[in-house]
Scaffold this motif. Structure first.
Motif, PDB file in Angstrom:
ATOM      1  N   ASP A 118      -0.618  -7.337 -11.847  1.00 14.77           N
ATOM      2  CA  ASP A 118      -0.996  -5.906 -12.175  1.00 14.77           C
ATOM      3  C   ASP A 118      -1.515  -4.817 -11.673  1.00 14.77           C
ATOM      4  O   ASP A 118      -1.461  -4.463 -11.712  1.00 14.77           O
ATOM      5  CB  ASP A 118      -0.173  -5.885 -13.628  1.00 14.77           C
ATOM      6  CG  ASP A 118       0.226  -4.599 -14.136  1.00 14.77           C
ATOM      7  OD1 ASP A 118       1.563  -4.250 -13.598  1.00 14.77           O
ATOM      8  OD2 ASP A 118      -0.339  -4.371 -15.126  1.00 14.77           O
ATOM      9  N   ILE A 119      -2.191  -5.650 -12.053  1.00 15.04           N
ATOM     10  CA  ILE A 119      -3.947  -5.069 -12.086  1.00 15.04           C
ATOM     11  C   ILE A 119      -3.660  -4.209 -10.251  1.00 15.04           C
ATOM     12  O   ILE A 119      -3.800  -2.780  -9.780  1.00 15.04           O
ATOM     13  CB  ILE A 119      -5.246  -5.148 -12.264  1.00 15.04           C
ATOM     14  CG1 ILE A 119      -5.471  -5.127 -13.242  1.00 15.04           C
ATOM     15  CG2 ILE A 119      -6.354  -4.800 -11.675  1.00 15.04           C
ATOM     16  CD1 ILE A 119      -6.662  -6.113 -14.522  1.00 15.04           C
ATOM     17  N   ASN A 121      -1.130  -2.392  -9.560  1.00 15.72           N
ATOM     18  CA  ASN A 121      -1.416  -0.290 -10.251  1.00 15.72           C
ATOM     19  C   ASN A 121      -2.483  -0.058  -9.298  1.00 15.72           C
ATOM     20  O   ASN A 121      -2.865   0.735  -9.302  1.00 15.72           O
ATOM     21  CB  ASN A 121      -1.391  -0.892 -11.801  1.00 15.72           C
ATOM     22  CG  ASN A 121      -0.299  -1.072 -12.206  1.00 15.72           C
ATOM     23  OD1 ASN A 121       0.869  -0.746 -12.019  1.00 15.72           O
ATOM     24  ND2 ASN A 121       0.079  -1.400 -13.128  1.00 15.72           N
ATOM     25  N   HIS A 122      -3.229  -1.008  -8.984  1.00 15.90           N
ATOM     26  CA  HIS A 122      -4.752   0.118  -8.112  1.00 15.90           C
ATOM     27  C   HIS A 122      -3.676   1.058  -6.940  1.00 15.90           C
ATOM     28  O   HIS A 122      -4.621   1.265  -6.555  1.00 15.90           O
ATOM     29  CB  HIS A 122      -5.428  -1.221  -8.056  1.00 15.90           C
ATOM     30  CG  HIS A 122      -7.618  -0.862  -6.727  1.00 15.90           C
ATOM     31  ND1 HIS A 122      -7.719   0.323  -8.260  1.00 15.90           N
ATOM     32  CD2 HIS A 122      -7.140  -0.848  -5.936  1.00 15.90           C
ATOM     33  CE1 HIS A 122      -9.118   0.987  -6.424  1.00 15.90           C
ATOM     34  NE2 HIS A 122      -8.258   0.621  -5.477  1.00 15.90           N
ATOM     35  N   GLN A 128      -1.362   1.335  -5.903  1.00 18.03           N
ATOM     36  CA  GLN A 128      -0.105   2.381  -5.978  1.00 18.03           C
ATOM     37  C   GLN A 128      -0.824   3.023  -6.989  1.00 18.03           C
ATOM     38  O   GLN A 128      -1.090   4.642  -6.635  1.00 18.03           O
ATOM     39  CB  GLN A 128       0.811   1.921  -7.229  1.00 18.03           C
ATOM     40  CG  GLN A 128       1.766   2.990  -7.506  1.00 18.03           C
ATOM     41  CD  GLN A 128       2.838   2.301  -8.617  1.00 18.03           C
ATOM     42  OE1 GLN A 128       2.715   1.548  -9.212  1.00 18.03           O
ATOM     43  NE2 GLN A 128       4.068   3.646  -8.726  1.00 18.03           N
ATOM     44  N   ALA A 129      -2.567   3.623  -7.253  1.00 16.94           N
ATOM     45  CA  ALA A 129      -2.791   4.457  -7.755  1.00 16.94           C
ATOM     46  C   ALA A 129      -3.771   5.246  -6.284  1.00 16.94           C
ATOM     47  O   ALA A 129      -4.052   6.321  -6.810  1.00 16.94           O
ATOM     48  CB  ALA A 129      -3.777   3.837  -8.957  1.00 16.94           C
ATOM     49  N   LEU A 157      -1.391   7.612  -5.338  1.00 17.01           N
ATOM     50  CA  LEU A 157      -0.536   8.170  -5.719  1.00 17.01           C
ATOM     51  C   LEU A 157      -0.322   9.623  -5.195  1.00 17.01           C
ATOM     52  O   LEU A 157       0.484   9.976  -5.777  1.00 17.01           O
ATOM     53  CB  LEU A 157      -1.039   8.500  -7.338  1.00 17.01           C
ATOM     54  CG  LEU A 157      -0.468   9.080  -8.594  1.00 17.01           C
ATOM     55  CD1 LEU A 157       1.103   8.239  -8.478  1.00 17.01           C
ATOM     56  CD2 LEU A 157      -1.648   9.536 -10.017  1.00 17.01           C
TER      57      LEU A 157
END
Length: 129
Positions: free
Chosen positions: A60-61, A64-65, A67-68, A71
């Motif tokens: 998940d990290i 999400n990383h 994706q961040a 962004l």
């Protein structure tokens, strides 16, 4: 974030090690008890839960990383491609991430891509997220 995952893995490892280091006294087989201690089962379930959630948390990290990183990169990349100049810090980070990804994936010719080419890739990838 990496420290949090390492702490979870360390706790799980310590829990498993202490469970393995404890002397196991087998109670006499009594009808209805099966000869197992409930504490050992609970320790194993807890260790398994910690290990499985640690790997899910790590994935998940990672998701999400990435994706961040992308962004707001689509707008920054579009502006950079239209107006030129210097990429914004966020776009530069996304471009570095994209170059590293292409290098790890061993994409042929990725080392010869221009900044505009990489910015276009970042824009397309950001739009797909």
């Amino acid at each position: 974030m990496k420290k949090l995952v390492l702490v979870a893995l360390l706790i799980a490892g310590i829990g498993m090690e202490s469970a393995m280091a404890r002397p196991h006294h087998r109670p006499e087989h009594r009808p209805g008890h099966g000869g197992h201690r409930n504490g050992d089962f609970g320790d194993g379930v807890l260790a398994g839960l910690l290990l499985s959630t640690a790997s899910l948390f790590m994935s998940d990290i990672t998701a999400n990383h990435s994706q961040a990183v992308y962004l707001h990169a689509d707008q920054d990349a579009a502006t950079y491609l239209a107006e030129g100049g210097e990429p914004t810090p966020a776009l530069a980070q996304a471009m570095n991430y994209e170059r590293d990804f292409l290098a790890r994936a061993e994409v042929q010719g990725s080392d010869s891509l221009s900044d505009q080419d990489v910015a276009y890739l970042v824009m397309r990838r950001a739009e797909s997220l």
